[in-house]
Motif scaffolding. Structure first.
Motif, PDB file in Angstrom:
ATOM      1  N   ARG A 106       0.736  -1.166  -0.149  1.00  0.00           N
ATOM      2  CA  ARG A 106      -0.172  -0.281   0.333  1.00  0.00           C
ATOM      3  C   ARG A 106       0.653   1.335   0.062  1.00  0.00           C
ATOM      4  NH1 ARG A 106      -5.381   1.139   1.425  1.00  0.00           N
ATOM      5  NH2 ARG A 106      -5.424  -0.951   2.219  1.00  0.00           N
ATOM      6  N   GLU A 112      -0.689   7.386   1.726  1.00  0.00           N
ATOM      7  CA  GLU A 112      -2.047   7.979   2.174  1.00  0.00           C
ATOM      8  C   GLU A 112      -2.280   8.733   1.045  1.00  0.00           C
ATOM      9  OE1 GLU A 112      -6.703   8.272   2.545  1.00  0.00           O
ATOM     10  OE2 GLU A 112      -5.218   6.777   3.760  1.00  0.00           O
ATOM     11  N   ASN A 140      -2.053   7.852  -5.741  1.00  0.00           N
ATOM     12  CA  ASN A 140      -2.220   7.030  -6.809  1.00  0.00           C
ATOM     13  C   ASN A 140      -1.190   6.170  -7.420  1.00  0.00           C
ATOM     14  OD1 ASN A 140      -3.102   6.872  -9.533  1.00  0.00           O
ATOM     15  ND2 ASN A 140      -5.407   6.838  -8.698  1.00  0.00           N
ATOM     16  N   ALA A 141      -1.320   5.301  -8.048  1.00  0.00           N
ATOM     17  CA  ALA A 141      -0.154   3.977  -7.990  1.00  0.00           C
ATOM     18  C   ALA A 141       0.160   4.484  -9.011  1.00  0.00           C
ATOM     19  CB  ALA A 141      -0.756   2.756  -7.900  1.00  0.00           C
ATOM     20  N   SER A 181      -4.389   2.494  -4.141  1.00  0.00           N
ATOM     21  CA  SER A 181      -3.231   3.198  -3.827  1.00  0.00           C
ATOM     22  C   SER A 181      -2.821   2.082  -3.671  1.00  0.00           C
ATOM     23  CB  SER A 181      -4.195   3.039  -2.376  1.00  0.00           C
ATOM     24  OG  SER A 181      -4.687   2.249  -1.729  1.00  0.00           O
ATOM     25  N   ARG A 189       2.606  14.177  -4.050  1.00  0.00           N
ATOM     26  CA  ARG A 189       1.578  14.517  -2.824  1.00  0.00           C
ATOM     27  C   ARG A 189       1.975  16.331  -2.186  1.00  0.00           C
ATOM     28  NH1 ARG A 189       3.487  10.521   2.294  1.00  0.00           N
ATOM     29  NH2 ARG A 189       5.370  10.494   1.546  1.00  0.00           N
TER      30      ARG A 189
END
Length: 469
Positions: free
Chosen positions: A408, A411, A414-415, A443, A469
């Protein structure tokens, strides 16, 4: 320049030295398109090599389309090739992130591109000595192995060996219920052709191996997903899907799951088989990672006795991705129809590949290779997991075996965006939604630990996530 210096100048054979000399003259325009090459004898004197060396070099260049032969006249430089754009040698960042995204990116780029998202081991991790021995043995052996079609079921000694190997996992199957295929992928393709009609419903895990999605789409199947847990598919939701959609097939990895690395538990296996039996569901169990395991996980085919479960495998993950050979173990009344379909669609399986696999597997060095590979993967798994955690990428679970970490991302990251950003830096990743038909894994990212040992990967990952981010 003497004969030996031709070899040393290019780091290859004398023939390759002559080929390089001609190619260099063409590249620097010393020999223009349409120009006649020096005669074989004169160029042999110039290069101080034998006439036969120059003949072979010219023949190879002609086979590559660099030069062409005019009988009675000699060899001539072919017309210029279209200019090659540098963008064609790299990964295509504008391709949609779909089920074939990772495969196309990983297969199309050069070896210097880092591929933590691909699904195979680096070449140096394969048993090169065993493969070379097998190839030498074949080269010295009967010409039939090099030239003939294989039998419809496939090489009998290999099928006998596979029957014994499957017995080690509790799967009792005679050799005449094992069909050799070109690969594990071809095995699934054959089974889909054999068992499905367009519009049939197929259950898959969410997430699952992305090529399942691509194959099922090619067969015009209706795909329904069931969430996957650390012990297998969610059994309650699995039962609901059976009632609601009446699927024909369920395709899964039961031992080492791709992409999560999870293993099926005995309790889940028994409950799945009860549901399958009650609903008439057929299960395709893809077991291509079997040799990565130290302690075998439950096999649905062992519990089921190959009644409703079809078991497939291959050796592309542990022996060689280049030697294409897989197999299907299934009910006797299905094998005959599958053989007919295989003959109709591909006529025969690769005799040469089957012989290579057989010679490599019966060599005791393969067992030692696999034992060393398991230990190496376990060590690398711990090291890569620690590096990922240090930059905020957390494994979903710690796999018992294998080469995949399902992780994961932090937060809000986006992968797919991370994958595109890293692709621009020469790193191919496996974003989660290519494994999820329902697109529930935006994610998540799958990492191949064997391909994730270069420290540059983690620096680029961290920098890309920070920018996004």
């Amino acid at each position: 320049m003497d004969d030996l210096s031709v070899t040393n100048a290019v780091g290859g054979t004398r023939i390759e030295g002559v080929m390089a000399a001609i190619s260099d003259r063409i590249a620097t325009r010393s020999l223009m398109p349409g120009a006649r090459l020096p005669s074989v004898r004169s160029f042999a004197r110039t290069m101080q090599v034998s006439v036969s060396t120059v003949v072979e070099a010219y023949e190879r260049l002609a086979a590559e389309g660099v030069i062409r032969s005019r009988p009675g006249s000699g060899f001539y430089v072919c017309g210029p090739l279209p200019p090659l754009s540098l963008s064609e040698t790299g990964a295509k960042s504008d391709r949609n992130v779909d089920p074939l995204w990772i495969s196309r990116q990983s297969l199309e780029v050069s070896d210097d591109v880092l591929k933590p998202g691909c699904g195979w081991l680096p070449p140096s991790w394969f048993p090169q000595a065993a493969l070379r021995r097998a190839m030498r043995t074949l080269a010295r052996g009967d010409m039939g192995a090099l030239a003939n079609y294989g039998t419809p079921l496939g090489l009998p000694p290999l099928r006998q060996l596979l029957a014994r190997r499957l017995g080690d996992h509790g799967i009792t199957v005679p050799p005449d219920q094992i069909l050799l295929t070109e690969s594990g992928t071809q095995a699934i393709d054959l089974l889909c052709r054999f068992l499905l009609e367009p519009g049939d419903t197929v259950l898959v895990d969410d997430p699952c191996y992305f090529n399942f999605h691509a194959l099922l789409r090619a067969h015009r199947a209706n795909v329904v997903t069931v969430p996957f847990t650390p012990t297998g598919p969610d059994v309650e939701l699995f039962g609901q899907a059976l009632e609601q959609h009446r699927p024909r097939l369920y395709i899964t990895n039961s031992a080492i799951h791709n992409p999560t690395g999870a293993a099926l538990s005995p309790v889940t296996a028994h409950r799945l088989l009860k549901l399958a039996d009650a609903s008439g569901l057929i299960i395709i169990e893809d077991d291509i990672f079997a040799d990565f395991e130290d302690v075998p996980a439950p096999r649905l085919a062992a519990y089921d006795g190959l009644d409703r479960v079809i078991h497939i495998g291959s050796f592309s993950k542990t022996l060689s991705a280049s030697v294409r050979c897989g197999f299907i173990a299934a009910r006797r009344d299905w094998i005959d129809g599958l053989v007919d379909l295989k003959v109709a669609s591909s006529f025969s399986c690769g005799q040469l590949s089957a012989e290579l696999v057989y010679l490599s597997l019966k060599d005791g060095s393969y067992r030692k290779h696999v034992e060393a590979l398991r230990a190496r993967l376990a060590k690398t798994m711990s090291e890569v997991a620690a590096r990922l955690e240090a930059i905020g990428i957390i494994p979903w679970l710690k796999p018992q075996a294998g080469m995949f970490l399902w992780c994961r991302l932090p937060e809000g990251v986006n992968a797919a965006d991370v994958a595109r950003a890293c692709l621009a830096e020469g790193i191919i990743l496996a974003p989660g939604n290519v494994f999820s038909v329902a697109e529930n894994a935006g994610s998540f990212m799958r990492f191949n630990v064997a391909q994730s040992t270069d420290t540059r990967i983690f620096g680029v990952l961290e920098a890309s996530m920070r920018r996004l981010r």
